[in-house]
Scaffold this motif. Sequence first.
Motif, PDB file in Angstrom:
ATOM      1  N   GLU A 175     -43.479   6.282  51.743  1.00  0.00           N
ATOM      2  CA  GLU A 175     -42.738   7.524  51.931  1.00  0.00           C
ATOM      3  C   GLU A 175     -41.230   7.318  51.895  1.00  0.00           C
ATOM      4  O   GLU A 175     -40.464   8.289  51.969  1.00  0.00           O
ATOM      5  CB  GLU A 175     -43.128   8.160  53.268  1.00  0.00           C
ATOM      6  N   ALA A 176     -40.773   6.086  51.784  1.00  0.00           N
ATOM      7  CA  ALA A 176     -39.338   5.812  51.799  1.00  0.00           C
ATOM      8  C   ALA A 176     -38.704   6.218  50.472  1.00  0.00           C
ATOM      9  O   ALA A 176     -39.354   6.243  49.425  1.00  0.00           O
ATOM     10  CB  ALA A 176     -39.092   4.326  52.066  1.00  0.00           C
ATOM     11  N   ARG A 177     -37.425   6.539  50.528  1.00  0.00           N
ATOM     12  CA  ARG A 177     -36.660   6.886  49.327  1.00  0.00           C
ATOM     13  C   ARG A 177     -36.132   5.588  48.720  1.00  0.00           C
ATOM     14  O   ARG A 177     -35.042   5.133  49.040  1.00  0.00           O
ATOM     15  CB  ARG A 177     -35.520   7.832  49.677  1.00  0.00           C
ATOM     16  N   LEU A 178     -36.954   4.985  47.853  1.00  0.00           N
ATOM     17  CA  LEU A 178     -36.626   3.687  47.286  1.00  0.00           C
ATOM     18  C   LEU A 178     -36.339   3.805  45.794  1.00  0.00           C
ATOM     19  O   LEU A 178     -36.849   4.704  45.113  1.00  0.00           O
ATOM     20  CB  LEU A 178     -37.784   2.701  47.495  1.00  0.00           C
ATOM     21  N   ALA A 179     -35.553   2.890  45.283  1.00  0.00           N
ATOM     22  CA  ALA A 179     -35.291   2.795  43.846  1.00  0.00           C
ATOM     23  C   ALA A 179     -34.896   1.365  43.527  1.00  0.00           C
ATOM     24  O   ALA A 179     -34.019   0.801  44.194  1.00  0.00           O
ATOM     25  CB  ALA A 179     -34.178   3.764  43.418  1.00  0.00           C
ATOM     26  N   VAL A 180     -35.535   0.772  42.515  1.00  0.00           N
ATOM     27  CA  VAL A 180     -35.217  -0.590  42.114  1.00  0.00           C
ATOM     28  C   VAL A 180     -35.135  -0.656  40.593  1.00  0.00           C
ATOM     29  O   VAL A 180     -35.793   0.112  39.886  1.00  0.00           O
ATOM     30  CB  VAL A 180     -36.264  -1.611  42.615  1.00  0.00           C
ATOM     31  N   ALA A 181     -34.326  -1.561  40.092  1.00  0.00           N
ATOM     32  CA  ALA A 181     -34.246  -1.835  38.656  1.00  0.00           C
ATOM     33  C   ALA A 181     -35.154  -3.010  38.358  1.00  0.00           C
ATOM     34  O   ALA A 181     -35.031  -4.068  38.978  1.00  0.00           O
ATOM     35  CB  ALA A 181     -32.812  -2.138  38.245  1.00  0.00           C
TER      36      ALA A 181
END
Length: 272
Positions: A175-181
Motif C-alpha cells: 500500500e506504500a507510495r513507492l517508485a523505483v527505476a
Amino acid sequence: HGYTTKVEKDAAQPVAVGGGTLWALSDSQIRTLLGGPVLLDALSADILVQRGFGRQIGVGSAEWVELDEAGYGFEEILAGDPLVYGLARPRMTASRCATRLLRMEPSKSTRILTNICGPDRRAMLPGCLVHENRRGGRIAILAYPFDGGHQFYMGFFNAFRRVFLQRLLFDLAPEARLAVAEGSPIHLYRTALPQGTLLAAFNPTYDPVRTLTVRTDRSLARARLRQLSPGGEWRPADCQSRREDDQAVHTFRTNLRPLEGLFLLTETGNVK
C-alpha cells in the motif's frame, strides 16, 4: 526515504531500523512498530530476540557468526524465475558486506528469501527472512548489521541486491507510495504535488539512457503521464504501461543524456 522518530502502526509506510535504536523503545512502542511493515538489520533482530519479541519477528534463536571463523562467501537469492534477475538463483557477495552475520533460527511460518553460503556452495545460514505476525505486521530481517564493518557498502554495489531490496520493499508494503527505476543506475524521486504525482529521474552516469522502466504501486497503474519538454511545456509522455501483480510498470522511450534529468507528472489536475 527519510528519517523519523515516530513510532506508529502504518501499513502504508515501511520503516527500516538499524543499530541499537530498539534499546531506547518501550515494549509498547515495539509492539506498535511490529504491527506494520518493518525492515530490520541483524543487530535490531538480535535485540528483539533478547527482549522476548522473537516470536513476533519469526525468529526462535539468534547467535553471531564471525567471518574469520565461518568463512562465508556469498549470498544466494532463492528465486527460480530468470525473468526477474536474468538468471535463476543469482548470487551476491557476502564476505564484503560485514565481518559478522547473525545466524537466525526461523519459525515454521517464516519465509527464507536468501541463503548465506560457504566456499563449498552449501547453505550456512539464512541471509534474509520475512515473517507475517498476528498483529498484521510484515517483518523482513537481513543477516547483516547496518554498521557492517570495514567493507559493508562494497557488498551493496550489486545489481542483484538492488533489485532484491526493491522487490522486498514492494512485498513488505504493497500500500506504500513507492517508485523505483529498474535495470539502470537512474536516481528516481517521487513527490506529491497539488497538480498530481511528480516523478523526477536523473542520470548520474556518463552514458545516455534510451529506455527508462519505472515500477510504481497500483495507484499509478492507469495514470497518464506528461513529460516536461526542454522548452518547459508539459507534453504526453512516450510511455507503455502494464499491470504486474499489485504494481504498475511504465516503460518510457527517452533520450536521457548524461547528468541530465527527466520530469514526469500525472494528469490528475490542471497543469501549467
